[in-house]
Write a protein that holds these residues in place. Structure first.
Motif, PDB file in Angstrom:
ATOM      1  N   ASP A 185       6.894  21.286 -15.394  1.00  0.00           N
ATOM      2  CA  ASP A 185       6.876  22.947 -14.712  1.00  0.00           C
ATOM      3  C   ASP A 185       7.924  23.739 -14.194  1.00  0.00           C
ATOM      4  OD1 ASP A 185       3.965  22.572 -15.633  1.00  0.00           O
ATOM      5  OD2 ASP A 185       3.233  22.532 -13.468  1.00  0.00           O
ATOM      6  N   TRP A 186       9.364  23.391 -13.353  1.00  0.00           N
ATOM      7  CA  TRP A 186      10.082  23.701 -13.010  1.00  0.00           C
ATOM      8  C   TRP A 186      11.469  23.715 -13.956  1.00  0.00           C
ATOM      9  CZ3 TRP A 186      10.417  21.046  -7.834  1.00  0.00           C
ATOM     10  CH2 TRP A 186       9.965  22.325  -7.149  1.00  0.00           C
ATOM     11  N   GLY A 187      10.930  23.291 -15.503  1.00  0.00           N
ATOM     12  CA  GLY A 187      11.545  23.357 -16.195  1.00  0.00           C
ATOM     13  C   GLY A 187      13.028  22.426 -15.751  1.00  0.00           C
ATOM     14  N   LEU A 188      12.914  21.585 -15.344  1.00  0.00           N
ATOM     15  CA  LEU A 188      14.383  20.046 -15.017  1.00  0.00           C
ATOM     16  C   LEU A 188      13.818  19.003 -16.073  1.00  0.00           C
ATOM     17  CD1 LEU A 188      13.494  20.327 -10.737  1.00  0.00           C
ATOM     18  CD2 LEU A 188      15.126  21.179 -12.325  1.00  0.00           C
ATOM     19  N   GLY A 189      13.431  18.828 -16.654  1.00  0.00           N
ATOM     20  CA  GLY A 189      13.651  17.999 -18.053  1.00  0.00           C
ATOM     21  C   GLY A 189      13.005  16.824 -17.721  1.00  0.00           C
ATOM     22  N   VAL A 190      12.177  15.970 -17.076  1.00  0.00           N
ATOM     23  CA  VAL A 190      11.930  14.639 -16.358  1.00  0.00           C
ATOM     24  C   VAL A 190      10.843  14.153 -17.428  1.00  0.00           C
ATOM     25  CG1 VAL A 190      10.811  13.353 -14.426  1.00  0.00           C
ATOM     26  CG2 VAL A 190      12.066  15.747 -13.972  1.00  0.00           C
ATOM     27  N   ARG A 191      11.210  12.905 -17.363  1.00  0.00           N
ATOM     28  CA  ARG A 191      10.385  12.546 -18.533  1.00  0.00           C
ATOM     29  C   ARG A 191       9.766  11.387 -17.456  1.00  0.00           C
ATOM     30  NH1 ARG A 191      15.065   8.637 -22.623  1.00  0.00           N
ATOM     31  NH2 ARG A 191      16.030  11.084 -22.235  1.00  0.00           N
ATOM     32  N   GLY A 192       8.088  11.298 -18.076  1.00  0.00           N
ATOM     33  CA  GLY A 192       7.165  10.424 -17.450  1.00  0.00           C
ATOM     34  C   GLY A 192       6.209  10.936 -18.056  1.00  0.00           C
ATOM     35  N   ALA A 212       0.720  -1.546  -0.097  1.00  0.00           N
ATOM     36  CA  ALA A 212       0.194   0.202   0.259  1.00  0.00           C
ATOM     37  C   ALA A 212       1.050   1.252   0.160  1.00  0.00           C
ATOM     38  CB  ALA A 212      -1.031   0.001   1.508  1.00  0.00           C
ATOM     39  N   ASP A 213       2.468   1.355   0.101  1.00  0.00           N
ATOM     40  CA  ASP A 213       3.056   2.205   0.887  1.00  0.00           C
ATOM     41  C   ASP A 213       3.282   2.624  -0.869  1.00  0.00           C
ATOM     42  OD1 ASP A 213       4.626   4.571   2.648  1.00  0.00           O
ATOM     43  OD2 ASP A 213       5.688   2.802   1.511  1.00  0.00           O
ATOM     44  N   PHE A 214       3.740   1.400  -0.583  1.00  0.00           N
ATOM     45  CA  PHE A 214       5.151   1.902  -2.677  1.00  0.00           C
ATOM     46  C   PHE A 214       3.454   2.085  -3.635  1.00  0.00           C
ATOM     47  CE2 PHE A 214       7.823  -0.302  -1.275  1.00  0.00           C
ATOM     48  CZ  PHE A 214       9.188  -0.050  -1.921  1.00  0.00           C
ATOM     49  N   ARG A 215       2.162   2.035  -3.832  1.00  0.00           N
ATOM     50  CA  ARG A 215       1.473   2.456  -4.073  1.00  0.00           C
ATOM     51  C   ARG A 215       1.194   3.744  -4.384  1.00  0.00           C
ATOM     52  NH1 ARG A 215      -1.886  -2.998  -4.089  1.00  0.00           N
ATOM     53  NH2 ARG A 215      -1.384  -3.926  -6.303  1.00  0.00           N
ATOM     54  N   ALA A 216       0.791   3.925  -2.933  1.00  0.00           N
ATOM     55  CA  ALA A 216       0.876   5.453  -2.678  1.00  0.00           C
ATOM     56  C   ALA A 216       1.846   6.671  -3.169  1.00  0.00           C
ATOM     57  CB  ALA A 216       1.067   5.840  -0.966  1.00  0.00           C
ATOM     58  N   ARG A 217       3.016   5.601  -3.030  1.00  0.00           N
ATOM     59  CA  ARG A 217       4.698   6.722  -3.636  1.00  0.00           C
ATOM     60  C   ARG A 217       4.585   6.436  -4.363  1.00  0.00           C
ATOM     61  NH1 ARG A 217       8.594   6.688   0.687  1.00  0.00           N
ATOM     62  NH2 ARG A 217       7.770   6.172   2.280  1.00  0.00           N
ATOM     63  N   LEU A 218       4.176   5.644  -5.589  1.00  0.00           N
ATOM     64  CA  LEU A 218       3.985   5.731  -6.968  1.00  0.00           C
ATOM     65  C   LEU A 218       2.816   6.225  -7.421  1.00  0.00           C
ATOM     66  CD1 LEU A 218       5.247   1.662  -7.451  1.00  0.00           C
ATOM     67  CD2 LEU A 218       6.549   4.002  -7.519  1.00  0.00           C
ATOM     68  N   GLY A 219       2.243   6.051  -6.941  1.00  0.00           N
ATOM     69  CA  GLY A 219       0.648   7.168  -7.333  1.00  0.00           C
ATOM     70  C   GLY A 219       0.758   8.558  -7.450  1.00  0.00           C
ATOM     71  N   MET A 220       1.729   9.406  -6.787  1.00  0.00           N
ATOM     72  CA  MET A 220       2.390  10.489  -6.669  1.00  0.00           C
ATOM     73  C   MET A 220       3.199  10.950  -7.749  1.00  0.00           C
ATOM     74  SD  MET A 220       2.989  11.359  -2.684  1.00  0.00           S
ATOM     75  CE  MET A 220       4.684  10.990  -2.848  1.00  0.00           C
ATOM     76  N   MET A 221       4.062   9.810  -8.416  1.00  0.00           N
ATOM     77  CA  MET A 221       4.811  10.230  -9.433  1.00  0.00           C
ATOM     78  C   MET A 221       4.537  11.372 -10.624  1.00  0.00           C
ATOM     79  SD  MET A 221       7.761   8.926  -7.687  1.00  0.00           S
ATOM     80  CE  MET A 221       8.579   9.172  -8.965  1.00  0.00           C
ATOM     81  N   TYR A 229       6.407  15.025 -11.459  1.00  0.00           N
ATOM     82  CA  TYR A 229       6.945  14.788 -12.877  1.00  0.00           C
ATOM     83  C   TYR A 229       6.310  15.972 -13.749  1.00  0.00           C
ATOM     84  CZ  TYR A 229       8.360   9.760 -13.648  1.00  0.00           C
ATOM     85  OH  TYR A 229       9.348   8.457 -13.061  1.00  0.00           O
ATOM     86  N   SER A 230       4.948  16.322 -13.148  1.00  0.00           N
ATOM     87  CA  SER A 230       4.477  17.134 -14.127  1.00  0.00           C
ATOM     88  C   SER A 230       5.380  18.826 -13.177  1.00  0.00           C
ATOM     89  CB  SER A 230       2.845  17.418 -13.397  1.00  0.00           C
ATOM     90  OG  SER A 230       2.518  18.670 -14.454  1.00  0.00           O
ATOM     91  N   LEU A 231       5.583  18.402 -12.330  1.00  0.00           N
ATOM     92  CA  LEU A 231       5.997  19.653 -11.575  1.00  0.00           C
ATOM     93  C   LEU A 231       7.355  19.708 -11.555  1.00  0.00           C
ATOM     94  CD1 LEU A 231       5.720  21.361  -8.568  1.00  0.00           C
ATOM     95  CD2 LEU A 231       6.277  19.908  -7.437  1.00  0.00           C
TER      96      LEU A 231
END
Length: 101
Positions: free
Chosen positions: A94-101, A76-85, A89-91
């Motif tokens: 938005d900050w211009g960090l070039g993260v793929r996802g 459940a903890d891993f699912r919650a953490r992965l659900g935040m990804m 990524y969007s954040l």
């Protein structure tokens, strides 16, 4: 205390095979992943049942969370953490960090 802890292993004295452990995790995660078998290292312990006598004697410690409950909480903890990804990524984008996802 440091000496005691640095030379102690804690865990649950209920013995379970690595195969059983992997199958339980796979079932709880709802995964169809293949369990891959690899040769064991030469020094791999044949028995994974920790002796918790020292922890019981010196600290009054005993495991209180059954394996099934602990695994359910971990999944459940891993699912919650992965659900935040996606939000992270969007954040980052938005900050211009070039993260793929």
């Amino acid at each position: 205390f440091t000496t005691f802890m640095s030379r102690s292993t804690s865990g649950n004295p209920a013995e379970i095979t690595i195969k059983e452990f992997a199958e339980e995790i796979r079932a709880l995660a709802g995964s169809k992943s293949e369990i891959v078998y690899k040769p064991l290292p030469q020094d791999d312990p044949k028995q994974r049942k920790p002796d918790i006598t020292r922890a019981e004697t010196h600290l009054g410690w005993q495991p209180i969370v059954p394996l099934q409950d602990g695994l359910q909480r971990t999944v459940a903890d891993f699912r919650a953490r992965l659900g935040m990804m996606p939000a992270l990524y969007s954040l980052f984008r938005d900050w211009g960090l070039g993260v793929r996802g």
